[in-house]
Design a protein around this motif. Structure first.
Motif, short mmCIF file in Angstrom:
data_model
loop_
_atom_site.label_atom_id
_atom_site.label_comp_id
_atom_site.label_asym_id
_atom_site.label_seq_id
_atom_site.Cartn_x
_atom_site.Cartn_y
_atom_site.Cartn_z
N VAL A 225 -12.45 -2.97 -12.85
CA VAL A 225 -12.23 -2.84 -11.37
C VAL A 225 -13.48 -3.49 -10.70
N THR B 163 -4.03 -8.91 -7.57
CA THR B 163 -4.33 -7.83 -6.71
C THR B 163 -5.28 -7.99 -5.54
N ALA C 12 -2.04 -1.19 -6.43
CA ALA C 12 -2.77 -1.47 -7.67
C ALA C 12 -2.68 -0.47 -8.56
N SER D 125 -0.26 -7.16 -5.81
CA SER D 125 -0.37 -5.52 -5.18
C SER D 125 -1.08 -5.80 -4.00
N LEU E 64 -9.33 4.35 -9.52
CA LEU E 64 -8.46 3.38 -10.42
C LEU E 64 -9.17 3.29 -11.62
N ASP F 251 0.84 -0.95 0.05
CA ASP F 251 0.09 -0.05 0.05
C ASP F 251 0.90 1.46 -0.03
N THR G 9 -8.64 -5.44 -8.21
CA THR G 9 -9.31 -4.84 -7.04
C THR G 9 -8.06 -4.05 -6.36
N THR G 10 -8.81 -3.13 -5.41
CA THR G 10 -7.79 -2.42 -4.64
C THR G 10 -8.65 -1.94 -3.61
N HIS G 11 -8.25 -1.04 -2.69
CA HIS G 11 -9.06 -0.64 -1.64
C HIS G 11 -10.33 0.15 -2.00
N ALA H 67 -11.28 2.53 -5.70
CA ALA H 67 -11.63 1.93 -6.77
C ALA H 67 -12.19 2.99 -7.78
N CYS I 153 -3.89 -3.25 -1.83
CA CYS I 153 -4.47 -1.86 -1.62
C CYS I 153 -4.17 -0.93 -2.71
N THR I 154 -3.43 0.43 -2.45
CA THR I 154 -3.23 1.49 -3.30
C THR I 154 -2.16 1.10 -4.46
#
Length: 326
Positions: free
Chosen positions: A143, A160, A110, A105, A134, A73, A125-127, A131, A107-108
């Motif tokens: 996403v 991710t 990504a 990855s 992204l 992150d 995906t990400t936090h 999202a 969180c961020t």
């Protein structure tokens, strides 16, 4: 960046074949040896976001060439472009991926992987709070805001993970992938790790999202915050704007990414979440309080927005800090 996730990743990987065995009086097992290193563009010491001095193990261009990369992150403004050093990291990652490395990855992180181009045309995906950014900055990335872990591409060579604590999901996945499911279970027991099987939606603040500069729509949103429980709040917003309903709908969607009706439903469910977390009001009464005349409609909307039923959500979040309520 902060350091907790990064060092947790390094520590857990280093414990494979060692800590479970030590607890059981066994010799270390070298079924799989994760030789880890912390790398930055130059390898020079730096200070993290919390003021701690971090000394990397190597620069990007030093040997050996990694066959597995984990981007942790990062403390970045998701609405702005990545700084130069992170773009350098993205270029490095693109090259490693082209050579066959697995790239992951948390969180961020990504955002850096997406900047490398290797997520184009793939799920990721990400936090939950990042999202939208992204998806906006990298429209070729599909996403999956609700998911915690997304292996993607041929051979699942890109993986991710969602919010920062989903590093544990990524760790158990990678250990199972390279060292076997039994080893992953052992590590989970040693470190008391668990997976987020219920996804990210029940953690998300539904009203968090990208900002916009449309003052007329911002005024309508401010009005809706106090009137979402009304019988016809969309008509109220439209009338307040002075636009025709059709023009208001188009302008609202352009500014927020949601239709006015979807936005009202988001406000209602977010308020319901707060009531479920902090009160003993029955679920049917919660539904009425936030503007649903039919409790069944509320239950359906809640499950769709949050990924679980209202009763399960209440049990989950009322148990988070029970000692503090005594």
């Amino acid at each position: 960046m902060g350091s907790s996730t990064m060092f947790a990743l390094l520590d857990v990987l280093a414990s494979v074949g060692r800590d479970w065995e030590a607890l059981h009086g066994l010799e270390p097992c070298e079924v799989v040896s994760f030789e880890t290193s912390l790398r930055t563009p130059t390898g020079a010491p730096y200070w993290d976001i919390n003021g701690r001095k971090i000394t990397p193990d190597a620069a990007f261009d030093e040997a050996p060439v990694p066959d597995l990369v984990i981007v942790p992150d990062l403390h970045v403004d998701p609405s702005a472009g990545l700084p130069e050093d992170m773009l350098t990291a993205a270029d490095w990652i693109a090259g490693l991926s082209a050579s066959g490395a697995v790239v992951t990855s948390v969180c961020t992180g990504a955002l850096v992987v997406a900047a490398s181009g290797i997520l184009n045309g793939k799920d990721a995906t990400t936090h939950w709070g990042v999202a939208d950014a992204l998806a906006r900055q990298y429209p070729d990335v599909r996403v999956q805001r609700e998911r915690v872990l997304v292996p993607a591409g041929e051979g699942h060579r890109v993986v991710t993970a969602g919010g920062a604590s989903s590093w544990s999901d990524l760790m158990l996945y990678l250990i199972a992938r390279y060292a076997g499911a039994e080893t992953a279970r052992q590590i989970a027991k040693v470190w008391l790790l668990t997976t987020h099987d219920d996804g990210q939606l029940n953690y998300a603040s539904l009203t968090a999202g990208c900002q916009h500069d449309d003052k007329l729509i911002a005024d309508a949103q401010a009005w809706a915050a106090d009137h979402y429980m009304d019988a016809t709040p969309v008509s109220g917003m439209s009338a307040r704007s002075g636009l025709s309903e059709r023009s208001f709908l188009r302008r609202f969607r352009r500014a927020t990414g949601q239709s006015p009706a979807e936005y009202i439903q988001t406000l209602r469910v977010e308020e319901a979440k707060q009531m479920l977390e902090t009160s003993d009001v029955s679920i049917d009464d919660v539904a009425l309080e936030v503007g649903y005349s039919e409790p069944s409609s509320f239950r359906s909307a809640f499950r769709r927005k949050v990924g679980m039923s209202a009763s399960v959500y209440r049990r989950k979040w009322r148990s988070v800090a029970p000692a503090a309520e005594v």
